[in-house]
Design an enzyme around this catalytic site. Structure first.
Site: not given
Length: 344
Positions: A157, A266, A322
């Site tokens: 990730d 982010y 994921h």
């Protein structure tokens, strides 16, 4: 000047999309409030550390002081063995590598770090402390600080994104690169800009550009979103894989610093302009392992990375989310071991 204007325009568009998703999330929170009242604000006090975090089979807890930050890590295996360095993603911490720490400590000195802002590592304030360049700098320091000039670098990730960036800038530090459900940065940007499916799946990235609301969304009702990420049918690992104690370990980790610093990864990636990236080919042998039921990233990007990596191996793992390294650890570990043996 043109670059600044372009960045400003992108920023306005990003925040506008974020406000839209913020209104959707706020509506959901309002519904939860009607259903649960003050329970929406409940968060359990966690004074006791889950026992699974101190399982001696996973390794020893240590800290390392880098130039501007102190990182926590767990290590196992003999110091004289080659280094295998694990870099986690969001919303995770070193414990996400528990199956790999057990498996590879026989042949490697395995080290799983808590990235800055996570769990027991330092958590400096400010979005500027969570740019990709900062995390790449952490890796550049930690490898020699552990006594090595090269390592097998493994990332999942966000950790995988950082490992890709590190490989582009400092390939001399990497013996082998292994990424798990982490797209090549150039491929991901191109794919999100041209595929509506990925744009929709990336909605939370836009939400995370807003202040305050994302943190409340992550922590409301005792971090209900962690239950959603790890246990739900859409996003979660296979049924029975994540135990109650495992999930409690994640909630304990995020009770230490909260969610602002992880969300800042982010925010920084959108808000802080970077120099134009040099996407030259990745000049290290690379394995990508990809769970084909990833609800956050289109599987197509795993195939497209081959255009940028001359020595590229891709393994698709069926019936894996994921969180592929936790979902199908035996298969993932076998792919990693086969890849490492093939490159001897």
């Amino acid at each position: 000047m043109a670059g600044f204007v372009a960045h400003l325009v992108r920023r306005v568009i990003t925040l506008s999309i974020g406000l839209y998703y913020g209104s959707v999330v706020s509506g959901g929170l309002l519904i939860d409030f009607v259903r649960n009242g003050r329970g929406l604000f409940y968060i359990k006090k966690r004074d006791k550390r889950p026992e699974c975090l101190d399982d001696p089979a996973l390794g020893k807890h240590k800290f390392i002081q880098l130039e501007n930050i102190k990182l926590h890590y767990v290590e196992a295996g003999q110091p004289g063995k080659p280094l295998m360095l694990f870099v986690h993603g969001f919303p995770e911490f070193w414990f996400s590598w528990r199956y790999q720490l057990r498996e590879f400590q026989k042949d490697y000195r395995v080290v799983a770090i808590d990235q800055r802002g996570y769990n027991e590592s330092d958590a400096p304030s400010g979005i500027e402390n969570y740019t990709i360049d900062k995390m790449v700098g952490d890796l550049k320091q930690i490898i020699p600080a552990l006594g090595y000039d090269k390592c097998v670098l493994v990332g999942h990730d966000w950790g995988g994104i950082i490992c890709w960036a590190f490989a582009l800038q400092f390939p001399q530090y990497i013996e082998r690169l292994i990424t798990l459900n982490a797209p090549h940065p150039k491929v991901f940007l191109e794919h999100m800009n041209t595929h509506w499916s990925q744009f929709r799946k990336s909605w939370y990235m836009f939400l995370f550009q807003l202040p305050y609301l994302p943190e409340f969304w992550m922590r409301n009702m005792d971090m209900k979103q962690l239950d959603e990420f790890f246990l739900s049918e859409q996003y979660g690992v296979r049924s029975g894989i994540m135990t109650k104690e495992d999930l409690e370990a994640y909630k304990y980790a995020f009770s230490l610093h909260g969610f602002t610093c992880p969300i800042n990864y982010y925010r920084a990636s959108f808000a802080i302009p970077r120099a134009r990236a040099d996407f030259k080919p990745v000049q290290v042998p690379t394995l990508t392992v990809w769970g084909n039921k990833d609800a956050a990233i289109d599987t197509e990007v795993a195939y497209s990375a081959a255009k940028h990596v001359p020595d590229y191996t891709l393994k698709i793992v069926d019936d894996a989310s994921h969180w592929v390294q936790m979902d199908q650890p035996a298969i993932v570990n076998d792919h990693i071991r086969t890849f490492l043996k093939s490159k001897l």
